[in-house]
Design a protein around this motif. Structure first.
Motif, PDB file in Angstrom:
ATOM      1  N   VAL A  34       0.820  -1.217   0.000  1.00  0.00           N
ATOM      2  CA  VAL A  34       0.000   0.000   0.000  1.00  0.00           C
ATOM      3  C   VAL A  34       0.853   1.268   0.000  1.00  0.00           C
ATOM      4  O   VAL A  34       1.954   1.293   0.548  1.00  0.00           O
ATOM      5  N   TYR A  35       0.300   2.289  -0.659  1.00  0.00           N
ATOM      6  CA  TYR A  35       0.764   3.665  -0.529  1.00  0.00           C
ATOM      7  C   TYR A  35      -0.329   4.406   0.238  1.00  0.00           C
ATOM      8  O   TYR A  35      -1.513   4.248  -0.074  1.00  0.00           O
ATOM      9  N   ILE A  36       0.054   5.236   1.190  1.00  0.00           N
ATOM     10  CA  ILE A  36      -0.927   6.101   1.840  1.00  0.00           C
ATOM     11  C   ILE A  36      -0.596   7.544   1.461  1.00  0.00           C
ATOM     12  O   ILE A  36       0.492   8.045   1.760  1.00  0.00           O
ATOM     13  N   TRP A  37      -1.554   8.166   0.766  1.00  0.00           N
ATOM     14  CA  TRP A  37      -1.448   9.562   0.335  1.00  0.00           C
ATOM     15  C   TRP A  37      -2.346  10.387   1.239  1.00  0.00           C
ATOM     16  O   TRP A  37      -3.468   9.969   1.556  1.00  0.00           O
ATOM     17  N   ILE A  38      -1.874  11.571   1.620  1.00  0.00           N
ATOM     18  CA  ILE A  38      -2.672  12.462   2.455  1.00  0.00           C
ATOM     19  C   ILE A  38      -2.804  13.805   1.743  1.00  0.00           C
ATOM     20  O   ILE A  38      -1.802  14.376   1.294  1.00  0.00           O
ATOM     21  N   GLN A  39      -4.054  14.246   1.638  1.00  0.00           N
ATOM     22  CA  GLN A  39      -4.324  15.527   0.992  1.00  0.00           C
ATOM     23  C   GLN A  39      -3.521  16.621   1.677  1.00  0.00           C
ATOM     24  O   GLN A  39      -3.441  16.672   2.914  1.00  0.00           O
ATOM     25  N   GLU A  80       2.251  -2.816  -8.170  1.00  0.00           N
ATOM     26  CA  GLU A  80       1.716  -3.874  -7.309  1.00  0.00           C
ATOM     27  C   GLU A  80       1.062  -3.332  -6.040  1.00  0.00           C
ATOM     28  O   GLU A  80       0.331  -4.060  -5.379  1.00  0.00           O
ATOM     29  N   ARG A  81       1.318  -2.092  -5.701  1.00  0.00           N
ATOM     30  CA  ARG A  81       0.715  -1.494  -4.506  1.00  0.00           C
ATOM     31  C   ARG A  81      -0.597  -0.803  -4.887  1.00  0.00           C
ATOM     32  O   ARG A  81      -0.733  -0.258  -5.960  1.00  0.00           O
ATOM     33  N   PHE A  82      -1.546  -0.815  -3.950  1.00  0.00           N
ATOM     34  CA  PHE A  82      -2.764  -0.030  -4.135  1.00  0.00           C
ATOM     35  C   PHE A  82      -2.652   1.248  -3.309  1.00  0.00           C
ATOM     36  O   PHE A  82      -1.779   1.388  -2.464  1.00  0.00           O
ATOM     37  N   TYR A  83      -3.518   2.204  -3.611  1.00  0.00           N
ATOM     38  CA  TYR A  83      -3.476   3.530  -3.000  1.00  0.00           C
ATOM     39  C   TYR A  83      -4.610   3.682  -1.992  1.00  0.00           C
ATOM     40  O   TYR A  83      -5.745   3.299  -2.257  1.00  0.00           O
ATOM     41  N   VAL A  84      -4.286   4.290  -0.856  1.00  0.00           N
ATOM     42  CA  VAL A  84      -5.288   4.793   0.080  1.00  0.00           C
ATOM     43  C   VAL A  84      -5.087   6.302   0.117  1.00  0.00           C
ATOM     44  O   VAL A  84      -3.979   6.773   0.380  1.00  0.00           O
ATOM     45  N   LEU A  85      -6.140   7.042  -0.182  1.00  0.00           N
ATOM     46  CA  LEU A  85      -6.087   8.505  -0.161  1.00  0.00           C
ATOM     47  C   LEU A  85      -6.933   9.010   0.995  1.00  0.00           C
ATOM     48  O   LEU A  85      -8.129   8.719   1.073  1.00  0.00           O
ATOM     49  N   TYR A  86      -6.306   9.733   1.900  1.00  0.00           N
ATOM     50  CA  TYR A  86      -6.966  10.327   3.060  1.00  0.00           C
ATOM     51  C   TYR A  86      -7.233  11.790   2.713  1.00  0.00           C
ATOM     52  O   TYR A  86      -6.293  12.581   2.557  1.00  0.00           O
ATOM     53  N   ALA A  87      -8.526  12.150   2.562  1.00  0.00           N
ATOM     54  CA  ALA A  87      -8.856  13.472   2.014  1.00  0.00           C
ATOM     55  C   ALA A  87     -10.126  14.035   2.639  1.00  0.00           C
ATOM     56  O   ALA A  87     -10.966  13.295   3.158  1.00  0.00           O
ATOM     57  N   ARG A  88     -10.263  15.332   2.515  1.00  0.00           N
ATOM     58  CA  ARG A  88     -11.463  16.039   2.960  1.00  0.00           C
ATOM     59  C   ARG A  88     -12.430  16.208   1.787  1.00  0.00           C
ATOM     60  O   ARG A  88     -12.033  16.148   0.639  1.00  0.00           O
ATOM     61  N   GLY A  89     -13.678  16.473   2.151  1.00  0.00           N
ATOM     62  CA  GLY A  89     -14.664  16.837   1.136  1.00  0.00           C
ATOM     63  C   GLY A  89     -15.303  15.668   0.424  1.00  0.00           C
ATOM     64  O   GLY A  89     -15.843  15.834  -0.670  1.00  0.00           O
TER      65      GLY A  89
END
Length: 168
Positions: A34-39, A80-89
């Protein structure tokens, strides 16, 4: 593979209005799966991101794959990794969502992020909340289910996602 600190634009949908918006996010965690992206502009604790990423890699991914199968991998983006995006709105009443439109190239859907991914609401769920683990297991199951049975009845798919919350 991306490196921590990388920046990227993403499309998000406000589920209350169905309005699409482009946001900027920064990569804050790179794990085995996993990749964790944060807005950008969303406050978070680095330790919480690391704990969450570790739990996804070590617990949620193996459990969901054992029970439900594997997502499209390496998928539309060849990663091979999936994305988790932590975001507002994302909407006032949701903890997160998975959109199958993100699984296709932007030529096929103009608002596709072209990654295996799901989004978690920074407005409604804190990274430290135990609740987030069930939400991640739930949305990850939707990603797996889309790959294995795109034409499944919604109630069955939703039932499997509720089961994913329980087994995790």
């Amino acid at each position: 593979p991306h490196s921590i600190g990388a920046k990227k634009s993403f499309w998000i949908m406000n589920t209350d209005t169905t309005q699409m918006t482009s946001i900027e996010a920064t990569l804050r965690y790179v794990g085995d799966h996993v990749y964790i992206w944060i807005q950008d502009e969303v406050n978070y604790r680095e330790a919480s991101v690391k704990t969450l990423g570790y739990t996804i890699d070590q617990d949620i991914v193996p459990t969901n794959r054992e029970f439900f199968g594997t997502e499209w991998n390496p998928g539309v983006d060849g990663d091979e990794r999936f994305y988790v995006l932590y975001a507002r709105g994302l909407g006032t009443t949701i903890a997160g969502y998975y959109s199958s439109s993100d699984e296709v190239h932007p030529d096929a859907h103009p608002y596709s992020n072209a990654h295996e991914m799901f989004l978690i609401s920074a407005d409604n769920v804190r990274l430290e909340d135990k609740y987030i683990l069930g939400t991640i297991a739930h949305e990850y199951q939707h990603m797996i289910h889309w790959h294995l049975d795109k034409n499944e009845e919604t109630w069955v798919n939703e039932g499997f996602s509720m089961l994913a919350e329980q087994v995790n």
